[in-house]
Design an enzyme around this catalytic site. Structure first.
Site, PDB file in Angstrom:
ATOM      1  N   ASP A 275       0.841  -1.199   0.000  1.00 53.65           N
ATOM      2  CA  ASP A 275       0.000   0.000   0.000  1.00 53.65           C
ATOM      3  C   ASP A 275       0.877   1.251   0.000  1.00 53.65           C
ATOM      4  O   ASP A 275       2.052   1.203   0.401  1.00 53.65           O
ATOM      5  CB  ASP A 275      -0.926  -0.001   1.236  1.00 53.65           C
ATOM      6  CG  ASP A 275      -2.101   0.955   1.083  1.00 53.65           C
ATOM      7  OD1 ASP A 275      -2.206   1.642   0.048  1.00 53.65           O
ATOM      8  OD2 ASP A 275      -2.936   1.010   2.019  1.00 53.65           O
ATOM      9  N   GLY A 276       0.303   2.348  -0.420  1.00 50.48           N
ATOM     10  CA  GLY A 276       0.984   3.634  -0.396  1.00 50.48           C
ATOM     11  C   GLY A 276       0.772   4.336   0.932  1.00 50.48           C
ATOM     12  O   GLY A 276       0.273   3.742   1.896  1.00 50.48           O
TER      13      GLY A 276
ATOM     14  N   ASP B 223       0.421   8.700   2.682  1.00 47.08           N
ATOM     15  CA  ASP B 223       0.482  10.152   2.474  1.00 47.08           C
ATOM     16  C   ASP B 223       1.707  10.745   3.159  1.00 47.08           C
ATOM     17  O   ASP B 223       2.226  11.764   2.721  1.00 47.08           O
ATOM     18  CB  ASP B 223      -0.802  10.797   3.002  1.00 47.08           C
ATOM     19  CG  ASP B 223      -2.008  10.247   2.260  1.00 47.08           C
ATOM     20  OD1 ASP B 223      -2.048  10.377   1.031  1.00 47.08           O
ATOM     21  OD2 ASP B 223      -2.879   9.637   2.908  1.00 47.08           O
TER      22      ASP B 223
ATOM     23  N   LYS C 165      -2.201   7.788   6.531  1.00 45.24           N
ATOM     24  CA  LYS C 165      -2.866   7.245   5.359  1.00 45.24           C
ATOM     25  C   LYS C 165      -4.325   7.711   5.354  1.00 45.24           C
ATOM     26  O   LYS C 165      -4.826   8.186   6.349  1.00 45.24           O
ATOM     27  CB  LYS C 165      -2.825   5.715   5.376  1.00 45.24           C
ATOM     28  CG  LYS C 165      -1.425   5.178   5.137  1.00 45.24           C
ATOM     29  CD  LYS C 165      -1.389   3.662   5.014  1.00 45.24           C
ATOM     30  CE  LYS C 165      -2.436   3.085   4.143  1.00 45.24           C
ATOM     31  NZ  LYS C 165      -2.523   3.660   2.795  1.00 45.24           N
ATOM     32  N   GLY C 166      -4.967   7.529   4.202  1.00 37.88           N
ATOM     33  CA  GLY C 166      -6.388   7.868   4.128  1.00 37.88           C
ATOM     34  C   GLY C 166      -6.684   9.035   3.223  1.00 37.88           C
ATOM     35  O   GLY C 166      -7.825   9.487   3.155  1.00 37.88           O
TER      36      GLY C 166
ATOM     37  N   GLY D  64      -7.070   8.905   0.230  1.00 37.54           N
ATOM     38  CA  GLY D  64      -8.109   8.421  -0.689  1.00 37.54           C
ATOM     39  C   GLY D  64      -9.365   7.977   0.045  1.00 37.54           C
ATOM     40  O   GLY D  64     -10.330   7.526  -0.587  1.00 37.54           O
TER      41      GLY D  64
ATOM     42  N   GLU E  72      -8.033  -0.342   4.797  1.00 33.40           N
ATOM     43  CA  GLU E  72      -6.568  -0.470   4.706  1.00 33.40           C
ATOM     44  C   GLU E  72      -5.998  -0.943   6.047  1.00 33.40           C
ATOM     45  O   GLU E  72      -5.105  -1.787   6.092  1.00 33.40           O
ATOM     46  CB  GLU E  72      -5.946   0.867   4.305  1.00 33.40           C
ATOM     47  CG  GLU E  72      -6.259   1.248   2.867  1.00 33.40           C
ATOM     48  CD  GLU E  72      -5.816   2.651   2.489  1.00 33.40           C
ATOM     49  OE1 GLU E  72      -5.791   2.941   1.295  1.00 33.40           O
ATOM     50  OE2 GLU E  72      -5.515   3.454   3.391  1.00 33.40           O
TER      51      GLU E  72
ATOM     52  N   LYS F 195       6.894  12.010   0.309  1.00 38.26           N
ATOM     53  CA  LYS F 195       6.053  11.566   1.446  1.00 38.26           C
ATOM     54  C   LYS F 195       6.873  11.412   2.742  1.00 38.26           C
ATOM     55  O   LYS F 195       6.314  11.141   3.793  1.00 38.26           O
ATOM     56  CB  LYS F 195       5.400  10.218   1.131  1.00 38.26           C
ATOM     57  CG  LYS F 195       4.722  10.119  -0.226  1.00 38.26           C
ATOM     58  CD  LYS F 195       3.392  10.825  -0.224  1.00 38.26           C
ATOM     59  CE  LYS F 195       2.606  10.687  -1.514  1.00 38.26           C
ATOM     60  NZ  LYS F 195       1.992   9.424  -1.736  1.00 38.26           N
TER      61      LYS F 195
HETATM   62  C1  5RP Z   1      -5.648   5.898   0.411  1.00 36.26           C
HETATM   63  C2  5RP Z   1      -4.252   5.977   0.902  1.00 36.26           C
HETATM   64  C3  5RP Z   1      -3.163   6.080  -0.109  1.00 36.26           C
HETATM   65  O1  5RP Z   1      -2.250   5.074   0.110  1.00 36.26           O
HETATM   66  C4  5RP Z   1      -2.482   7.420   0.044  1.00 36.26           C
HETATM   67  O2  5RP Z   1      -3.468   8.442  -0.064  1.00 36.26           O
HETATM   68  C5  5RP Z   1      -1.404   7.608  -1.020  1.00 36.26           C
HETATM   69  O3  5RP Z   1      -1.985   7.763  -2.276  1.00 36.26           O
HETATM   70  P1  5RP Z   1      -1.149   7.971  -3.600  1.00 36.26           P
HETATM   71  O4  5RP Z   1      -0.455   6.695  -3.919  1.00 36.26           O
HETATM   72  O5  5RP Z   1      -2.235   8.322  -4.611  1.00 36.26           O
HETATM   73  O6  5RP Z   1      -0.205   9.121  -3.389  1.00 36.26           O
HETATM   74  O7  5RP Z   1      -3.975   5.941   2.086  1.00 36.26           O
HETATM   75  O8  5RP Z   1      -6.580   5.888   1.455  1.00 36.26           O
END
Ligand code: 5RP
Length: 220
Positions: free
Chosen positions: A81-82, A84, A94-95, A97, A103, A121
């Site tokens: 997972d990615g 923020d 995170k969050g 999105g 998650e 980040k």
């Molecule tokens: C979604 C998240 C994403 O992992 C976070 O927002 C990073 O997004 P991106 O890869 O578009 O930069 O937590 O809820």
């Protein structure tokens, strides 16, 4: 290298870590979307795939993967997972999105959490990115008042409903010196479903794309 290229590089590197036959959790966001496409290109075939959001589920299916329910699969080998924001203790915000609750569940059910980010980040202190908090709708103003007591400035994410039917408060102006303690404190507020601090269950590995390539950091 611009941010889009860095996201692509780190997505490709994470796809290399997926071995056929594993049980894989897939996060959400633009970096993860690139990871899904990279996995499909490389013909990786996990034994089971669990999605952390409806959007990820949709994208996995479009890419040709079958998607399972977490309840049918049990514990997962790997979660990708990615984030923020990330700090040197592998703690995350995170969050962005809005998928933080699912998650967090998938991360908790996974033996290994690989977080894929670009170097924008990486922060010394979490909280420059507004902290997402998923809240039961009727508790919205109560939780907002509690966030002000924590010296945050909560702003309702307008027009957004989570996959679980809830709302998100984005809490600005927090300098999160003790992420574990703040995660615990916010979790205890009535009406909070999930706070987007991943400190009690941090990442195990961070893959970070920068101008000089991919850095792989392992938590000891
Ligand atoms: C979604 C998240 C994403 O992992 C976070 O927002 C990073 O997004 P991106 O890869 O578009 O930069 O937590 O809820």
């Amino acid at each position: 290298m611009d941010q889009a290229e860095k996201k692509q590089q780190v997505a490709n590197a994470a796809a290399e870590m997926v071995e056929s036959g594993i049980k894989l959790g897939v996060g959400s966001g633009s970096t993860v979307n690139l990871f899904i496409d990279a996995m499909a290109r490389r013909g990786r075939a996990p034994a089971a795939l669990v999605a952390s959001s409806r959007e990820t589920e949709r994208r996995l299916r479009v890419a040709g993967f079958q998607v399972s329910e977490l309840g049918d699969v049990g514990d997962l080998d790997l979660y990708v997972d990615g984030a923020d924001e990330a700090n040197k203790n592998f703690q995350l915000v995170k969050g962005g999105g809005g998928a933080l609750t699912r998650e967090k569940i998938v991360a908790a059910a996974s033996r290994r959490f690989v977080c894929i980010i670009d170097d924008s980040k990486w922060v010394a202190v979490l909280g420059q990115f507004p902290l997402p908090v998923e809240v039961i709708p009727m508790a919205q103003s109560y939780v907002a008042r509690q966030m002000v007591r924590q010296r945050g400035q909560p702003i309702l994410r307008k027009g957004f409903v989570t996959d679980n039917g809830n709302v998100i408060l984005d809490v600005h102006s927090l300098a999160i010196e003790n992420p574990v303690e703040l995660e615990t404190r916010i979790n205890q507020i009535a009406g909070v479903v999930t706070v987007g601090l991943f400190a009690q269950r941090p990442a195990d590995v961070i893959l970070m794309a920068g101008d000089s390539g991919i850095k792989r950091l392992e938590r000891r």
